[in-house]
Design an enzyme around this catalytic site. Structure first.
Site, PDB file in Angstrom:
ATOM      1  N   ASN A 131      53.782  33.636  45.537  1.00 39.15           N
ATOM      2  CA  ASN A 131      53.587  35.451  44.709  1.00 39.15           C
ATOM      3  C   ASN A 131      54.209  35.361  44.115  1.00 39.15           C
ATOM      4  O   ASN A 131      53.585  36.714  44.021  1.00 39.15           O
ATOM      5  CB  ASN A 131      53.122  35.752  46.211  1.00 39.15           C
ATOM      6  CG  ASN A 131      52.417  35.678  47.293  1.00 39.15           C
ATOM      7  OD1 ASN A 131      52.747  35.562  48.560  1.00 39.15           O
ATOM      8  ND2 ASN A 131      51.438  35.307  47.669  1.00 39.15           N
ATOM      9  N   ASP A 166      46.741  37.505  55.431  1.00 43.21           N
ATOM     10  CA  ASP A 166      45.459  37.308  55.187  1.00 43.21           C
ATOM     11  C   ASP A 166      44.265  38.255  54.272  1.00 43.21           C
ATOM     12  O   ASP A 166      43.889  38.726  55.775  1.00 43.21           O
ATOM     13  CB  ASP A 166      44.741  35.775  54.707  1.00 43.21           C
ATOM     14  CG  ASP A 166      43.902  35.288  53.168  1.00 43.21           C
ATOM     15  OD1 ASP A 166      44.356  36.083  52.267  1.00 43.21           O
ATOM     16  OD2 ASP A 166      43.028  34.600  53.869  1.00 43.21           O
TER      17      ASP A 166
END
Length: 229
Positions: free
Chosen positions: A57, A9
């Site tokens: 995503n 991340d």
């Protein structure tokens, strides 16, 4: 330790802090992948799972998705021979059929090429979502029960695990998340039931071998009870 899983991340925020396009952050994160792979091999870790692209995503801007798929294609083109040379097997988990055909073809080619390698297995979680995985497992078991192939008494946690994407992969011993966020983000929810979790404040593009070694050292100080005393 057999298995380390990582939520990579912070690529976008890393780029934003430097006034760069988000895609540049994703590209910078590729170097961290190389470093972590080398560190895991040095430690004798047999499985490394990287959360590369989540099912959520797909809701990102089209330009970013295209950039991510192009980066994945580039990684596969550049690392395919290298993985084979390093005796590393490549696997992928997730809704792989949602990926562009060119990407699927690359994945299939490298998976076939490296299928007999045994020094380490690199698992890419692509178009992956744990809730979707668990739902698919439940559906598969329900279908088998309706067909009379299994009885209700045969439905156990062990059977359920065999219907997951990770049926042939041991559960992670250690889950690392970079960027300091305290979330699991729909990643390996079933598999990390008893995993130790280490949160690292660094953004993924800044994560290096030393950071992985530090996370492993912290893991070593934990006493894994698996629900017992």
């Amino acid at each position: 330790m057999q298995h380390i899983a990582i939520i990579m991340d912070g690529n976008g925020r890393w780029a934003k802090e430097r006034g760069l396009p988000r895609a540049q952050g994703h590209r910078a994160g590729a170097e961290s992948v190389r470093e972590v792979m080398e560190a895991c091999k040095e430690l004798g870790v047999k499985y490394l799972t990287l959360y590369a692209f989540s099912s959520e995503n797909w809701s990102r801007p089209e330009a970013e998705i295209k950039a991510l798929m192009a980066l994945l294609d580039r990684f596969l083109d550049e690392k395919g021979k290298e993985l084979d040379k390093q005796n590393v097997r490549l696997q992928a988990i997730g809704q792989i059929d949602r990926l562009p055909k060119s990407t699927r073809d690359r994945l299939t080619k490298i998976q076939e090429r490296t299928k007999n390698n045994d020094s380490m297995t690199l698992v890419l979680a692509l178009s992956y979502g744990s809730r979707e995985e668990i739902t698919a497992s439940a559906r598969s078991i329900a279908e088998a029960a309706l067909a009379g192939e299994i009885t209700l008494d045969e439905i156990t946690p062990e059977l359920f695990s065999k219907h997951l994407y990770t049926s042939e992969i041991p559960d992670p011993d250690l889950l690392i998340r970079t960027s300091g966020e305290m979330r699991i983000s729909n990643f390996l929810l079933w598999q990390i039931s008893y995993s130790e979790i280490v949160i690292v404040k660094k953004m993924w593009p800044d994560f290096r071998q030393g950071d992985l070694f530090a996370a492993v050292e912290e893991y070593k100080t934990r006493h894994r009870r698996f629900g017992a005393l």
